[in-house]
Scaffold this active site. Structure first.
Site, PDB file in Angstrom:
ATOM      1  N   ASP A  12      58.053-124.800  39.198  1.00 34.59           N
ATOM      2  CA  ASP A  12      59.493-124.553  39.904  1.00 34.59           C
ATOM      3  C   ASP A  12      60.064-126.012  40.059  1.00 34.59           C
ATOM      4  OD1 ASP A  12      61.360-123.347  41.692  1.00 34.59           O
ATOM      5  OD2 ASP A  12      60.435-123.796  43.444  1.00 34.59           O
ATOM      6  N   SER A  13      61.398-126.035  40.540  1.00 34.72           N
ATOM      7  CA  SER A  13      62.030-127.202  40.860  1.00 34.72           C
ATOM      8  C   SER A  13      61.451-127.766  42.030  1.00 34.72           C
ATOM      9  CB  SER A  13      63.463-126.777  41.071  1.00 34.72           C
ATOM     10  OG  SER A  13      63.715-126.044  42.572  1.00 34.72           O
ATOM     11  N   TYR A  44      67.697-127.926  41.797  1.00 33.40           N
ATOM     12  CA  TYR A  44      67.978-127.662  40.180  1.00 33.40           C
ATOM     13  C   TYR A  44      69.380-126.739  40.275  1.00 33.40           C
ATOM     14  CZ  TYR A  44      63.618-128.414  37.602  1.00 33.40           C
ATOM     15  OH  TYR A  44      62.410-129.190  37.058  1.00 33.40           O
ATOM     16  N   GLY A  45      69.199-126.055  41.590  1.00 35.05           N
ATOM     17  CA  GLY A  45      70.565-125.077  41.502  1.00 35.05           C
ATOM     18  C   GLY A  45      72.040-125.583  41.487  1.00 35.05           C
ATOM     19  N   CYS A  75      60.796-119.817  39.136  1.00 32.10           N
ATOM     20  CA  CYS A  75      62.209-120.370  39.425  1.00 32.10           C
ATOM     21  C   CYS A  75      63.333-119.594  38.931  1.00 32.10           C
ATOM     22  CB  CYS A  75      62.233-121.687  39.087  1.00 32.10           C
ATOM     23  SG  CYS A  75      63.793-122.890  39.477  1.00 32.10           S
ATOM     24  N   CYS A 195      66.154-116.742  44.988  1.00 29.80           N
ATOM     25  CA  CYS A 195      65.534-118.013  44.662  1.00 29.80           C
ATOM     26  C   CYS A 195      64.147-117.988  45.323  1.00 29.80           C
ATOM     27  CB  CYS A 195      66.729-119.039  45.392  1.00 29.80           C
ATOM     28  SG  CYS A 195      65.924-120.665  45.430  1.00 29.80           S
ATOM     29  N   THR A 196      63.386-118.838  44.602  1.00 30.07           N
ATOM     30  CA  THR A 196      61.981-118.634  45.202  1.00 30.07           C
ATOM     31  C   THR A 196      61.722-119.526  46.673  1.00 30.07           C
ATOM     32  OG1 THR A 196      61.418-120.448  43.547  1.00 30.07           O
ATOM     33  CG2 THR A 196      61.140-118.154  42.942  1.00 30.07           C
ATOM     34  N   HIS A 197      62.849-120.370  46.821  1.00 35.98           N
ATOM     35  CA  HIS A 197      62.497-121.042  48.332  1.00 35.98           C
ATOM     36  C   HIS A 197      62.834-120.012  49.331  1.00 35.98           C
ATOM     37  CE1 HIS A 197      62.750-124.686  45.855  1.00 35.98           C
ATOM     38  NE2 HIS A 197      62.368-125.292  46.670  1.00 35.98           N
TER      39      HIS A 197
HETATM   40  N1  DGL Z   1      63.548-122.369  43.415  1.00 40.74           N
HETATM   41  C1  DGL Z   1      64.482-122.351  42.638  1.00 40.74           C
HETATM   42  C2  DGL Z   1      65.099-120.855  42.207  1.00 40.74           C
HETATM   43  O1  DGL Z   1      64.349-120.001  42.253  1.00 40.74           O
HETATM   44  C3  DGL Z   1      65.683-123.328  42.851  1.00 40.74           C
HETATM   45  C4  DGL Z   1      65.814-124.031  43.896  1.00 40.74           C
HETATM   46  C5  DGL Z   1      66.876-125.274  43.654  1.00 40.74           C
HETATM   47  O2  DGL Z   1      68.108-125.334  43.627  1.00 40.74           O
HETATM   48  O3  DGL Z   1      66.037-126.190  42.948  1.00 40.74           O
HETATM   49  O4  DGL Z   1      66.208-120.609  41.961  1.00 40.74           O
END
Ligand code: DGL
Length: 266
Positions: A12-13, A44-45, A75, A195-197
């Site tokens: 993941d990021s 990353y987003g 991610c 988003c996985t966060h």
């Molecule tokens: N966890 C990431 C996702 O599922 C992105 C979070 C980020 O912006 O880095 O999209």
């Protein structure tokens, strides 16, 4: 080591993908997992597809150096921006991606023609994949989208359930939440954690919304897909003892947070 006993790489990021790792672990308890979080380069987003592809590829190379038998991209952003190109670059590898759980949020909904709020990063929301996905279901639901970059930052800072998170969510969820005067501008039925966060902020999101909504998380579909791809390739482990989880992170200060997030119950 036999190939079927090799570890599964999960990336993941940052630390968000741990919300997917816990489902993978539940579904495949005997597997060994190596989780690589690229927190030094998160988020990353808000980056371009080319930047996300280059960063994701660097993480792939690290994971391949540990001889992983498959990679799960935990991610949504990296999947949307980079998965197609990385599948071309590594044609013989098992690469499982993820996408916001729009499909279950529409077809498994107990509400007919539900109002669905898809929360994801700006990059995922602008990507072709999500546009194709929402287009498929637009006759069966009203679909709204919302980016939440502050959630990623707060989860990376270990503040997934904090006054700062509450304040941020009250602001971005203003049109969808129960207001102090008892009104709701746009009442939703289902909420996609795209988003996985975001699953780490689920409690705070539910509290902010203030009325019952059903949550959907792509981790379950991704984990099922990973298991079936490994089974098809005869690559499920033959061990029958609980596997290990090893964390790596491009920002080593995040390793304590990784352990804490994995232990959270939500
Ligand atoms: N966890 C990431 C996702 O599922 C992105 C979070 C980020 O912006 O880095 O999209």
């Amino acid at each position: 080591m036999e190939k079927f006993d090799a570890p599964i790489g999960v990336m993941d990021s940052g630390v968000g993908g741990i919300s997917v790792l816990r489902v993978l672990r539940r579904d495949m308890p005997y597997e060994n997992f190596i989780f690589y979080g690229d927190s030094a380069h998160a988020p990353y987003g808000v980056k371009s597809d080319d930047e996300v592809t280059a960063l994701t590829d660097q993480v792939f190379e690290k994971l391949y150096s540990y001889d992983v038998k498959a990679i799960v991209i935990a991610c949504n952003t990296a999947t949307s921006a980079a998965a197609d190109r990385l599948r071309v670059k590594y044609p013989d590898r098992i690469i499982v991606g993820m996408e916001p759980a729009v499909k279950p949020a529409v077809i498994e909904s107990t509400v007919k023609h539900p109002k669905v709020l898809v929360m994801a990063t700006a990059s995922t929301l602008h990507g072709d994949r999500l546009h194709r996905l929402t287009a498929r279901f637009q006759d069966n639901a009203d679909i709204f989208t919302l980016a939440g970059p502050g959630i990623v930052e707060l989860v990376e800072a270990g503040k997934e359930d904090s006054p700062e998170m509450d304040a941020y969510l009250r602001d971005i969820l203003a049109p969808y939440r129960l207001q102090e005067n008892g009104t709701i501008e746009n009442k939703i039925d289902n909420l996609v954690l795209g988003c996985t966060h975001f699953p780490f902020a689920k409690k705070a999101i539910a509290r902010t919304i203030g009325y019952p909504v059903t949550f959907y998380d792509g981790a379950y579909g991704t984990s099922r897909e990973a298991r079936s791809r490994l089974a098809e390739a005869n690559l499920l482990t033959h061990r029958t003892t609980t596997g290990t989880i090893t964390f790596y992170n491009s920002d080593s200060d995040q390793l304590t947070l990784c352990d804490r997030l994995l232990a959270l119950r939500f």
